[in-house]
Structures are given as structure tokens and as C-alpha cells.
Design a protein around this motif. Structure first.
Motif, PDB file in Angstrom:
ATOM      1  N   TYR A 295      -6.357  -3.879  -0.015  1.00 29.03           N
ATOM      2  CA  TYR A 295      -4.951  -2.927  -0.424  1.00 29.03           C
ATOM      3  C   TYR A 295      -3.787  -3.117  -0.906  1.00 29.03           C
ATOM      4  O   TYR A 295      -3.492  -4.118  -1.589  1.00 29.03           O
ATOM      5  N   ILE A 296      -3.216  -2.020  -1.621  1.00 25.13           N
ATOM      6  CA  ILE A 296      -2.223  -2.623  -2.653  1.00 25.13           C
ATOM      7  C   ILE A 296      -0.704  -2.380  -1.868  1.00 25.13           C
ATOM      8  O   ILE A 296      -0.746  -0.851  -1.994  1.00 25.13           O
ATOM      9  N   SER A 306      -3.168   2.698   0.411  1.00 26.66           N
ATOM     10  CA  SER A 306      -5.016   2.652  -0.328  1.00 26.66           C
ATOM     11  C   SER A 306      -5.332   2.803  -1.839  1.00 26.66           C
ATOM     12  O   SER A 306      -3.997   3.368  -2.315  1.00 26.66           O
ATOM     13  N   LYS A 307      -6.266   1.863  -2.475  1.00 26.66           N
ATOM     14  CA  LYS A 307      -6.793   1.894  -3.850  1.00 26.66           C
ATOM     15  C   LYS A 307      -6.399   3.302  -4.789  1.00 26.66           C
ATOM     16  O   LYS A 307      -5.996   3.395  -5.853  1.00 26.66           O
ATOM     17  N   LEU A 312       1.096   5.243  -6.073  1.00 26.14           N
ATOM     18  CA  LEU A 312       1.051   3.703  -6.007  1.00 26.14           C
ATOM     19  C   LEU A 312       2.271   2.901  -6.077  1.00 26.14           C
ATOM     20  O   LEU A 312       2.301   3.705  -7.383  1.00 26.14           O
ATOM     21  N   GLN A 318       3.232  -4.513  -7.735  1.00 30.31           N
ATOM     22  CA  GLN A 318       1.530  -4.501  -7.231  1.00 30.31           C
ATOM     23  C   GLN A 318       1.705  -5.836  -6.923  1.00 30.31           C
ATOM     24  O   GLN A 318       1.986  -6.927  -7.740  1.00 30.31           O
ATOM     25  N   ILE A 320      -2.100  -7.329  -4.339  1.00 33.26           N
ATOM     26  CA  ILE A 320      -2.900  -7.289  -3.297  1.00 33.26           C
ATOM     27  C   ILE A 320      -3.660  -7.603  -1.941  1.00 33.26           C
ATOM     28  O   ILE A 320      -3.203  -8.598  -2.260  1.00 33.26           O
TER      29      ILE A 320
END
Length: 340
Positions: A295-296, A306-307, A312, A318, A320
Motif C-alpha cells: 500500500y502506498i 492501493s498500488k 497515487l 510516497q 510504502i
């Protein structure tokens, strides 16, 4: 999510054990049988569908043959497996991306029984298929829900659809089959859409399966949430062409599959996908690697995604996380769209 993480690590262990014990996917014993292995090959035929099955009793089945231009690839693949006979040839429904390669298959192999739905098409490829079937002196068995193809003590090869003959959509005539080998199972759905899924639910079939071949290449007209909840697959296979013009698989379907916690494996990303089973557990071809679920998080908003989320943050913002719990323990909140 804990169960999903456990399943991932179990899969890695199984792959390692497969390598260490020399359990190859193409080993045939002296009697022409595949040891105690059920082997299911989801072939990469681009924007089409083709699944080859090697049963523990030595019999084989081919479900669809991809497009016409896929015929040569399917034939080559089977010959490399040293296959000479296809005991059960199943044309799920008369669309070119499913039956296009079958005429060439029939010309190159001995064929046992042929199964088709009670649905025709006014196309050259359908006429060619019928011509090749006739040339081999084969009989067409009309498939109906509730019929058995193989019914042995340890192996079942069942037909779950079609369940009526008045569907408006050709896709709903798709032959849906289920393989049960002791404690493992596979469900193959052709291009069955909502109406066919509803009929299978009403019929009360046991739809639970470890592996689901997702219907209609991941189209949003199939794979309803009610159907998915009954199947509850650990793995969902999507046979689809890279950058196809249909936009398959649709995001709605991917979201539904993720919602039930099923791992998605796609032929456009992985190529041919091969599972084997000894009746107790599943083994994935060691050449296929599943990315670990991550997950980011967004360092600025303290929201995690979600990746594959479309929102994003930039790379420099970011962070992780390896689980939802990990993210929340660090003060992050789930994104309201991708992690409902």
C-alpha cells in the motif's frame, strides 16, 4: 487482509517445494498419465480464450482455441507437451475469439468427444469448425447444465451452464465447466454474462472454486458480485489481450475481484498461466511471480492507497506499507475511493 498475506507466503513455499521435489508440470509416467497431477494451462492467446487441461487419469480437455490466428500457437503449445489426443474438445460458444483456432486443432490431433451449446452463428469460422468436425466423423454433444463429462471417485468434470435455450445474448449460452480434484477445484466460465450467472445461482450448483477463469475477458457485463461471493476464488485468471480496444478488463470487475480478496493473474501481464494440483493443494508454475501486496501512503495527506490507484502521490511523497494494519498504525487513513 491477513488471510491474503498468509496465502501469498504459502504460495511462495509451494513454488519452492515444487522446485526442490522436482515436481515438473510436464512429467508423464510410463502409463501415459500425469502422475497424480491435475494440470491446467491458461494459454496466452491475446484477446481470446483457450484453456488446456491434463487430468490425473491421463485424459485431456481443451476449452476453446483462441482466435483464428491463435490456432498455430495452440497447436505448437500442445505438441511441445507431447499431446496426441484431446479427449474432450469444448467450444464454449460460437464467437471467433473462442473457436477461431479450433479448426486447426482438430486437423492436428485425434479428438474424442466434442461439446458445444445449442447456439449457431452465421460466420465463416463457425462453418469451418463444423466442416472439420464432420471431416473427422465426430459427433457434437449439446452441453447442458447438470451434465457430467467425467464422473469418477476423485475427479469430476461438470457442466454448470447453459441452463436454458432462450437467452438473448450469445455469450449467455457459454458452456461453463467445473473441475473438482479431491480438495481443489477450477471454474471455467467462457463469456457467460449476468443472465447465465443468475441461472447458475438459482440452480443451486456448488460454485465454490479455488481458481476462477473470469468470464468475458473481464468485461463489466460478467462476474457480478453475487456470483463472485459464491465462487470465492483464491485466484482469478483473466485471459485478455494487451492494450485491447475493448478496455478489458474493466475497472469495475477488477474492483469486485479485489473486494472479495482474490489474487488476479492476467495473461497480458504474465503470458501462459499454469497451475498443477495433487488434489490437496495448488502449485503455480515457478516461472510466474506474484508481486507482494503493498500500500502506498501520501506523506502530505496521511492517506494510503492501493498500488494501482489512479490517485497515487508523486514518488517523492510516497511511503510504502506492507499491510493495511501497518499503514493505520502509522497514522494513515485509507483512500475513500480505492480502499472502500
Amino acid at each position: 487482509m491477513k488471510n491474503k498475506t498468509i496465502r501469498y507466503y504459502l504460495l511462495i513455499v509451494l513454488i519452492i517445494l515444487t522446485v526442490l521435489t522436482g515436481c515438473g508440470l510436464e512429467v508423464i509416467n510410463k502409463n501415459g498419465e500425469y502422475g497424480n497431477q491435475l494440470i491446467v494451462h491458461f494459454l496466452d492467446v491475446g484477446q481470446g480464450d483457450s484453456t488446456f487441461i491434463q487430468f490425473p487419469n491421463g485424459e485431456t480437455a481443451l476449452i476453446d482455441g483462441g482466435t483464428r490466428k491463435s490456432g498455430e500457437k495452440v497447436v505448437k503449445y500442445l505438441k511441445e507437451l507431447n499431446i496426441h489426443k484431446i479427449d474432450y474438445l469444448i467450444a464454449t460458444h460460437p464467437h471467433e475469439d473462442h473457436i477461431g483456432g479450433l479448426p486447426q486443432v482438430i486437423r492436428n490431433f485425434e479428438i474424442g468427444k466434442v461439446y458445444m451449446p445449442n447456439r449457431t452463428a452465421n460466420t465463416f469460422i463457425f462453418e469451418e469448425l463444423l466442416k472439420e468436425i464432420k471431416a473427422k466423423g465426430l459427433k457434437i454433444n449439446i452441453a447442458k447444465g447438470g451434465d457430467n463429462i467425467i464422473d469418477e471417485s476423485n475427479i469430476k468434470f461438470l457442466i454448470l451452464a447453459p441452463n436454458r435455450e432462450d437467452y438473448e445474448n450469445t455469450n449467455d449460452f457459454s458452456i461453463v465447466t467445473k473441475i473438482e480434484y479431491l480438495n481443489t477445484s477450477f471454474l471455467m466460465t467462457g463469456d457467460a454474462e449476468k443472465a447465465a450467472e443468475e441461472d447458475m445461482l438459482k440452480a443451486g450448483y456448488n460454485l465454490k472454486a479455488d481458481v476462477l477463469k473470469v468470464a468475458h475477458h473481464g468485461s463489466n457485463s460478467s462476474t457480478t458480485i453475487d456470483f463472485l461471493k459464491k465462487v470465492k476464488p483464491d485466484y482469478s485468471i483473466i485471459s485478455v489481450g494487451k492494450d485491447n480496444s475493448y478496455g478489458h478488463p474493466h475497472e469495475e470487475v477488477l474492483d469486485r475481484i479485489k473486494y472479495i480478496g482474490s489474487e488476479i493473474l492476467r495473461t497480458d501481464e504474465l503470458g501462459c498461466i499454469v497451475f498443477s494440483s495433487n488434489g490437496k493443494g495448488l502449485f503455480l508454475d515457478k516461472n510466474i511471480i506474484i508481486d507482494e501486496q503493498v500500500y502506498i501512503g501520501n506523506k502530505n495527506t496521511k492517506v494510503f492507497h492501493s498500488k494501482d490507484c489512479k490517485s497515487l502521490p508523486n514518488k517523492e511523497n510516497q511511503i510504502i506499507f506492507k499491510s493495511i494494519e501497518d499503514a493505520m498504525n502509522n497514522g494513515y487513513k485509507p483512500h475513500e475511493k480505492c480502499l472502500k
